[in-house]
Design a protein around this motif. Structure first.
Motif, PDB file in Angstrom:
ATOM      1  N   VAL A  68      47.760 -19.788 -10.654  1.00 34.12           N
ATOM      2  CA  VAL A  68      47.750 -18.530 -11.399  1.00 34.12           C
ATOM      3  C   VAL A  68      47.414 -17.333 -10.509  1.00 34.12           C
ATOM      4  CG1 VAL A  68      47.237 -19.597 -13.635  1.00 34.12           C
ATOM      5  CG2 VAL A  68      45.351 -18.886 -12.154  1.00 34.12           C
ATOM      6  N   LEU A  69      46.753 -17.565  -9.377  1.00 34.97           N
ATOM      7  CA  LEU A  69      46.387 -16.462  -8.494  1.00 34.97           C
ATOM      8  C   LEU A  69      47.616 -15.828  -7.849  1.00 34.97           C
ATOM      9  CD1 LEU A  69      43.166 -17.869  -6.804  1.00 34.97           C
ATOM     10  CD2 LEU A  69      43.422 -16.634  -8.967  1.00 34.97           C
ATOM     11  N   ALA A  70      48.619 -16.631  -7.536  1.00 39.66           N
ATOM     12  CA  ALA A  70      49.868 -16.088  -6.981  1.00 39.66           C
ATOM     13  C   ALA A  70      50.586 -15.242  -8.034  1.00 39.66           C
ATOM     14  CB  ALA A  70      50.771 -17.205  -6.477  1.00 39.66           C
ATOM     15  N   ILE A  71      50.532 -15.677  -9.277  1.00 41.45           N
ATOM     16  CA  ILE A  71      51.142 -14.904 -10.365  1.00 41.45           C
ATOM     17  C   ILE A  71      50.402 -13.573 -10.533  1.00 41.45           C
ATOM     18  CG2 ILE A  71      51.617 -14.888 -12.861  1.00 41.45           C
ATOM     19  CD1 ILE A  71      51.807 -18.022 -12.588  1.00 41.45           C
ATOM     20  N   TYR A  72      49.082 -13.627 -10.495  1.00 39.46           N
ATOM     21  CA  TYR A  72      48.254 -12.424 -10.598  1.00 39.46           C
ATOM     22  C   TYR A  72      48.610 -11.426  -9.497  1.00 39.46           C
ATOM     23  CZ  TYR A  72      44.004  -9.563 -10.318  1.00 39.46           C
ATOM     24  OH  TYR A  72      43.114  -8.513 -10.256  1.00 39.46           O
ATOM     25  N   ALA A  73      48.681 -11.906  -8.259  1.00 42.72           N
ATOM     26  CA  ALA A  73      48.976 -11.017  -7.128  1.00 42.72           C
ATOM     27  C   ALA A  73      50.389 -10.438  -7.228  1.00 42.72           C
ATOM     28  CB  ALA A  73      48.798 -11.774  -5.815  1.00 42.72           C
ATOM     29  N   THR A  74      51.335 -11.236  -7.679  1.00 43.78           N
ATOM     30  CA  THR A  74      52.710 -10.737  -7.845  1.00 43.78           C
ATOM     31  C   THR A  74      52.746  -9.616  -8.875  1.00 43.78           C
ATOM     32  OG1 THR A  74      53.640 -12.891  -7.259  1.00 43.78           O
ATOM     33  CG2 THR A  74      55.077 -11.368  -8.458  1.00 43.78           C
ATOM     34  N   GLY A  75      52.092  -9.831 -10.008  1.00 43.61           N
ATOM     35  CA  GLY A  75      52.040  -8.788 -11.034  1.00 43.61           C
ATOM     36  C   GLY A  75      51.385  -7.526 -10.521  1.00 43.61           C
ATOM     37  N   GLY A  76      50.261  -7.673  -9.824  1.00 45.05           N
ATOM     38  CA  GLY A  76      49.595  -6.510  -9.245  1.00 45.05           C
ATOM     39  C   GLY A  76      50.486  -5.778  -8.262  1.00 45.05           C
TER      40      GLY A  76
ATOM     41  N   ALA B  23      51.151 -13.369  -2.352  1.00 41.62           N
ATOM     42  CA  ALA B  23      51.445 -14.307  -3.442  1.00 41.62           C
ATOM     43  C   ALA B  23      52.401 -15.401  -2.977  1.00 41.62           C
ATOM     44  CB  ALA B  23      52.025 -13.560  -4.640  1.00 41.62           C
ATOM     45  N   ALA B  24      53.427 -15.019  -2.222  1.00 43.92           N
ATOM     46  CA  ALA B  24      54.379 -16.011  -1.718  1.00 43.92           C
ATOM     47  C   ALA B  24      53.686 -16.996  -0.769  1.00 43.92           C
ATOM     48  CB  ALA B  24      55.537 -15.312  -1.014  1.00 43.92           C
ATOM     49  N   ALA B  25      52.853 -16.462   0.124  1.00 45.42           N
ATOM     50  CA  ALA B  25      52.139 -17.330   1.070  1.00 45.42           C
ATOM     51  C   ALA B  25      51.157 -18.242   0.338  1.00 45.42           C
ATOM     52  CB  ALA B  25      51.413 -16.484   2.111  1.00 45.42           C
ATOM     53  N   PHE B  26      50.421 -17.697  -0.625  1.00 49.27           N
ATOM     54  CA  PHE B  26      49.435 -18.501  -1.339  1.00 49.27           C
ATOM     55  C   PHE B  26      50.105 -19.545  -2.226  1.00 49.27           C
ATOM     56  CE2 PHE B  26      46.129 -19.428  -4.513  1.00 49.27           C
ATOM     57  CZ  PHE B  26      45.115 -19.815  -3.651  1.00 49.27           C
TER      58      PHE B  26
END
Length: 192
Positions: free
Chosen positions: A162-170, A32-35
C-alpha cells in the motif's frame, strides 16, 4: 488571513513552487516504482527506500521553506521537514522490526504530514497561487489513509504494498498542483 485576500507572489516564488511540486511528484512516482519492486522482503534495499522517502519530503520542505516569505505557513513547512527527518530515522528502525512497525510509523507520518499539507494548502489558497485543490485533497487523503495504515498495522497481516500506492497518489497530486500553478501563472500574465 482570509482565503480571498490577494497575496503578493513573486515570479521567483511561483517558479520555485512549480519546480518543487513537479520534482516531488516525479520523485514520489519513481520511489513508488522502486519500492513496489523491492518491498517483498524488508532487506537493506527496502529499508534504504523507506528511509529515503521521508528524507525526500524533508529536503523538499527545506526548499519550500527557503522559497516562501516568513509567516505561519513557513513555520508549518519547517515543522513538517523536521518531522520527516525524525520519521526517516524511525522507519529505519521499524524496518529492522517488521512490516507492522513500518506500516504503523508510516501511518503516523501520513496523518501528521497530511495535516501539515492541509494547513499549507489552506494558507496558499489565495488568488495568486490558485485554489490549491490538489494539495488540499492530497493532504486530506494522506490524513485518512495514514489513520487506516495505523489500524492495519495492528491487524493480522499488514502489507507494505500500500505504500507504493500512497506514494503514486501523492506524486500525481504534486504534479497536478504544479500544472495548475503553471496554468495560473499563464492566466495571470495574460491578465496583466
Amino acid at each position: 488571513m482570509n482565503n480571498t485576500e490577494v497575496l503578493p507572489v513573486s515570479m521567483t516564488e511561483r517558479s520555485s513552487l512549480i519546480r518543487l511540486y513537479l520534482s516531488r511528484g516525479v520523485l514520489a512516482i519513481a520511489w513508488a516504482a522502486a519500492f513496489a519492486a523491492a518491498h517483498a522482503t524488508l532487506n537493506a534495499v527496502a529499508i534504504i527506500l523507506l528511509v529515503a522517502y521521508p528524507l525526500i519530503d524533508a529536503v523538499s520542505s527545506l526548499l519550500d521553506y527557503r522559497a516562501v516569505p516568513n509567516g505561519p505557513e513557513r513555520r508549518v513547512t519547517a515543522l513538517n521537514g523536521a518531522l520527516s527527518t525524525v520519521i526517516a530515522i524511525a522507519l529505519g528502525v521499524a524496518g529492522t522490526i517488521g512490516a507492522a512497525a513500518v506500516l504503523g510509523v508510516f501511518g503516523v507520518w501520513a496523518v501528521l504530514s497530511g495535516a501539515a499539507q492541509l494547513i499549507v494548502g489552506l494558507r496558499r489558497r489565495g488568488p495568486a497561487l490558485g485554489k490549491q485543490w490538489p494539495t488540499l485533497i492530497s493532504g486530506g487523503l494522506s490524513f485518512l489513509v495514514g489513520a487506516t495504515y495505523v489500524a492495519q498495522a495492528t491487524g493480522e497481516s499488514p502489507s507494505l504494498h500500500v505504500l507504493a500506492i500512497y506514494a503514486t497518489g501523492g506524486g500525481v497530486f504534486f504534479i497536478a498542483q504544479a500544472v495548475l500553478l503553471v496554468w495560473k501563472a499563464r492566466a495571470h500574465r495574460s491578465n496583466d
